[in-house]
Design a protein around this motif. Sequence first.
Motif, PDB file in Angstrom:
ATOM      1  N   ASP A  62      11.695   3.473   1.217  1.00 36.09           N
ATOM      2  CA  ASP A  62      12.270   2.225   1.730  1.00 36.09           C
ATOM      3  C   ASP A  62      12.639   2.338   3.205  1.00 36.09           C
ATOM      4  OD1 ASP A  62      14.028   1.304  -1.334  1.00 36.09           O
ATOM      5  OD2 ASP A  62      11.966   0.955  -0.679  1.00 36.09           O
ATOM      6  N   SER A  63      13.057   3.542   3.621  1.00 41.28           N
ATOM      7  CA  SER A  63      13.484   3.734   5.009  1.00 41.28           C
ATOM      8  C   SER A  63      12.331   3.605   6.003  1.00 41.28           C
ATOM      9  CB  SER A  63      14.143   5.102   5.170  1.00 41.28           C
ATOM     10  OG  SER A  63      13.205   6.138   4.888  1.00 41.28           O
ATOM     11  N   LEU A  64      11.099   3.644   5.499  1.00 39.64           N
ATOM     12  CA  LEU A  64       9.931   3.570   6.375  1.00 39.64           C
ATOM     13  C   LEU A  64       9.290   2.180   6.404  1.00 39.64           C
ATOM     14  CD1 LEU A  64       8.168   6.931   5.437  1.00 39.64           C
ATOM     15  CD2 LEU A  64       9.978   6.506   7.110  1.00 39.64           C
ATOM     16  N   LYS A  65       9.645   1.359   5.458  1.00 37.19           N
ATOM     17  CA  LYS A  65       9.036   0.023   5.391  1.00 37.19           C
ATOM     18  C   LYS A  65       9.415  -0.784   6.613  1.00 37.19           C
ATOM     19  CE  LYS A  65       8.714   0.041   0.372  1.00 37.19           C
ATOM     20  NZ  LYS A  65       9.172  -0.511  -0.911  1.00 37.19           N
ATOM     21  N   GLY A  66       8.423  -1.397   7.209  1.00 35.12           N
ATOM     22  CA  GLY A  66       8.627  -2.141   8.449  1.00 35.12           C
ATOM     23  C   GLY A  66       8.470  -1.285   9.691  1.00 35.12           C
ATOM     24  N   ARG A  67       8.443   0.028   9.519  1.00 37.54           N
ATOM     25  CA  ARG A  67       8.273   0.917  10.680  1.00 37.54           C
ATOM     26  C   ARG A  67       6.941   1.665  10.638  1.00 37.54           C
ATOM     27  NH1 ARG A  67      11.421   5.156  11.667  1.00 37.54           N
ATOM     28  NH2 ARG A  67      12.024   5.598   9.506  1.00 37.54           N
ATOM     29  N   PHE A  68       6.511   2.094   9.466  1.00 42.15           N
ATOM     30  CA  PHE A  68       5.278   2.870   9.310  1.00 42.15           C
ATOM     31  C   PHE A  68       4.201   2.009   8.653  1.00 42.15           C
ATOM     32  CE2 PHE A  68       6.856   7.568   9.150  1.00 42.15           C
ATOM     33  CZ  PHE A  68       7.690   7.334  10.232  1.00 42.15           C
ATOM     34  N   SER A  69       2.968   2.215   9.052  1.00 43.12           N
ATOM     35  CA  SER A  69       1.863   1.549   8.376  1.00 43.12           C
ATOM     36  C   SER A  69       0.645   2.463   8.351  1.00 43.12           C
ATOM     37  CB  SER A  69       1.515   0.224   9.057  1.00 43.12           C
ATOM     38  OG  SER A  69       1.065   0.442  10.375  1.00 43.12           O
ATOM     39  N   ILE A  70      -0.095   2.384   7.263  1.00 47.49           N
ATOM     40  CA  ILE A  70      -1.278   3.220   7.069  1.00 47.49           C
ATOM     41  C   ILE A  70      -2.512   2.337   7.137  1.00 47.49           C
ATOM     42  CG2 ILE A  70      -1.229   2.993   4.549  1.00 47.49           C
ATOM     43  CD1 ILE A  70      -2.098   5.943   4.373  1.00 47.49           C
ATOM     44  N   SER A  71      -3.590   2.888   7.665  1.00 41.98           N
ATOM     45  CA  SER A  71      -4.851   2.153   7.730  1.00 41.98           C
ATOM     46  C   SER A  71      -6.008   3.156   7.660  1.00 41.98           C
ATOM     47  CB  SER A  71      -4.942   1.316   9.010  1.00 41.98           C
ATOM     48  OG  SER A  71      -4.879   2.134  10.165  1.00 41.98           O
ATOM     49  N   ARG A  72      -7.185   2.633   7.452  1.00 39.05           N
ATOM     50  CA  ARG A  72      -8.363   3.496   7.379  1.00 39.05           C
ATOM     51  C   ARG A  72      -9.547   2.827   8.067  1.00 39.05           C
ATOM     52  NH1 ARG A  72      -9.462   4.759   1.412  1.00 39.05           N
ATOM     53  NH2 ARG A  72     -11.545   5.422   2.100  1.00 39.05           N
ATOM     54  N   ASP A  73     -10.423   3.665   8.610  1.00 36.62           N
ATOM     55  CA  ASP A  73     -11.666   3.214   9.211  1.00 36.62           C
ATOM     56  C   ASP A  73     -12.769   4.021   8.546  1.00 36.62           C
ATOM     57  OD1 ASP A  73     -13.927   2.773  10.793  1.00 36.62           O
ATOM     58  OD2 ASP A  73     -12.736   2.508  12.608  1.00 36.62           O
ATOM     59  N   ASP A  74     -13.425   3.426   7.577  1.00 39.06           N
ATOM     60  CA  ASP A  74     -14.437   4.157   6.817  1.00 39.06           C
ATOM     61  C   ASP A  74     -15.606   4.583   7.702  1.00 39.06           C
ATOM     62  OD1 ASP A  74     -14.266   2.704   3.444  1.00 39.06           O
ATOM     63  OD2 ASP A  74     -12.759   3.645   4.738  1.00 39.06           O
ATOM     64  N   ALA A  75     -15.951   3.792   8.694  1.00 42.15           N
ATOM     65  CA  ALA A  75     -17.067   4.143   9.581  1.00 42.15           C
ATOM     66  C   ALA A  75     -16.764   5.390  10.390  1.00 42.15           C
ATOM     67  CB  ALA A  75     -17.386   2.977  10.504  1.00 42.15           C
TER      68      ALA A  75
END
Length: 122
Positions: A62-75
């Motif tokens: 919960d302490s990371l929500k709004g601050r951290f985000s994950i993403s991916r680039d399959d290419a």
Amino acid sequence: QSQLVESGGGLVQPGGSLRLSCVASGITFENYAFGWFRQAPGKEREGVSCIRPTGARTIYLDSLKGRFSISRDDAKKTVYLQMNNLKREDTAVYHCAARRTICPISGGMDYWGEGTPVTVSS
């Protein structure tokens, strides 16, 4: 040889941002879910976030929500962790992990990276 290599860590002031990268090789990237974990000195490892092959994502703390985000680039066979408004308690070594189809957990993963250190300090 299959491997995960993280980069992007470093020293940052409180309130600053970093983007971590995890480059995968030797695996069919699009079939894997990826997770970020962290371990601070003297503390247990904790899961940070996961992104599935579909792109669905979870932030575990919960302490990371709004601050951290994950993403991916399959290419590019790369997973990212964008970290904003960093706090001193975010200081840790951040590791990337991979598991076929479902999110990696501490007790179940296929691949594990050596990690990149993040230090939040003024």
